[in-house]
Design a protein around this motif. Structure first.
Motif, short mmCIF file in Angstrom:
data_model
loop_
_atom_site.label_atom_id
_atom_site.label_comp_id
_atom_site.label_asym_id
_atom_site.label_seq_id
_atom_site.Cartn_x
_atom_site.Cartn_y
_atom_site.Cartn_z
N LYS A 179 0.84 -1.19 0.00
CA LYS A 179 0.00 0.00 0.00
C LYS A 179 0.88 1.24 0.00
O LYS A 179 1.78 1.38 0.83
N TRP A 184 -1.01 2.95 6.54
CA TRP A 184 -0.81 1.51 6.39
C TRP A 184 0.61 1.12 6.78
O TRP A 184 0.82 0.14 7.49
N LEU A 230 -8.03 -1.76 7.05
CA LEU A 230 -7.14 -1.40 8.15
C LEU A 230 -7.49 -2.17 9.42
O LEU A 230 -6.60 -2.60 10.16
#
Length: 311
Positions: A179, A184, A230
């Motif tokens: 990502k 992240w 997430l």
């Protein structure tokens, strides 16, 4: 396609807009703006644009109301009410059909949804626009000061050599993380490899900033999917997200480490971008002369490994 003179079964019925009262000045202003927007969009589409014959004695520019209703598969009366700014609800399905009938692009579709009081799925254009060469030149001109342009979900859309050297996990999107996103990286890269040192202090604030931005996007599939990703990837994020804390994007101290030069302390300053309300520019200024020297060195040596080991 069958055209109904009343709303289809799955279309909303006349009534107060959800979450507002009929007499609400704000709701009425939004309905008035929605009516004006629909009329303007209808006037810009010709019959030929949508495969209809031009017809005779066309006294108004663009499509007629009944033509839009036919193309969208809704009743003429119901669509007329919508264009008149009456207090009726409109579902996402019906608005999507109207958007297709009027040949709306992504930005126009999002605007339509917001005027109708519905969350609009962001297809990427608003949150992830193409950064033009002028903005990239500004970023490059700030080097060795690390700088990047990100959206409110922390996707890194553009960056300079200084930012890439300082925070490669957020720019290079390498496996297994995959990502190009600073949140992240901060949450998922192992401690031994993570260049972001003071995460324990900064992550509650970062998640709080994202939580505050989320208030404008509740229900949008792109945002909801990102929160789910997430939450799945990081127990720490799940904990912070569940706390419901919000925070403003203020200047803050961030500490990074690089195997070649050691610790680098910077002040992260956030600059809004009026042309792109979903974006901001973040610039890292050195806290000490030593930090400036170290940033200059790693920028000049982009191949120097950030970590002293590999997995």
């Amino acid at each position: 396609m069958t055209v109904l003179d009343s709303p289809p079964v799955n279309a909303p019925r006349p009534g107060p807009t959800a979450g507002t009262s009929t007499g609400s000045g704000q709701a009425q202003a939004r309905r008035t703006e929605l009516a004006a927007f629909l009329k303007a969009c209808r006037a810009r589409v010709t019959p030929g644009d949508v495969g209809l014959p031009p017809g005779l004695r066309r006294r108004t520019p663009g499509l007629r109301r009944e033509e839009v209703a036919q193309l969208a598969g809704v009743g003429v009366t119901w669509y007329t009410w919508l264009e008149q700014g009456r207090p009726i609800n409109a579902s996402e399905q019906v608005l999507s059909a109207i958007a297709r009938a009027l040949l709306l692009d992504d930005v126009q579709r999002t605007h339509l949804y917001r005027l109708a009081g519905l969350p609009a799925d962001d297809t990427g254009g608003a949150l992830c626009p193409t950064i033009d060469s002028a903005m990239q030149k500004i970023l490059d001109g700030l080097a060795p000061m690390p700088a990047a342009i990100s959206n409110r979900r922390y996707d890194v859309l553009a960056y300079n050599a200084g930012y890439d050297a300082l925070f490669p996990g957020a720019t290079r999107a390498f496996a297994p993380h995959g990502k190009r996103n600073s949140m992240w990286c901060a949450l998922t890269v192992p401690d031994c490899c993570n260049p972001f040192v003071n995460r324990d202090e900064e992550l509650p604030r970062m998640v709080g900033v994202m939580r505050a931005a989320y208030a404008s996007h509740v229900g949008e599939p792109t945002w909801e999917r990102w929160v789910r990703e997430l939450s799945t990837a990081s127990p720490r994020f799940r904990e912070l997200w569940a706390s419901q804390q919000v925070a403003p994007p203020t200047t803050t101290l961030k500490v990074f480490r690089h195997a070649a030069v050691g610790e680098i302390r910077v002040q992260a300053a956030y600059l809004t971008m009026p042309g792109w309300p979903e974006l901001y520019l973040v610039a890292y200024t050195a806290e000490r002369p030593l930090d400036h020297e170290r940033m200059a060195w790693i920028t000049a040596h982009p191949d120097a490994p950030v970590n002293d080991h590999s997995h």
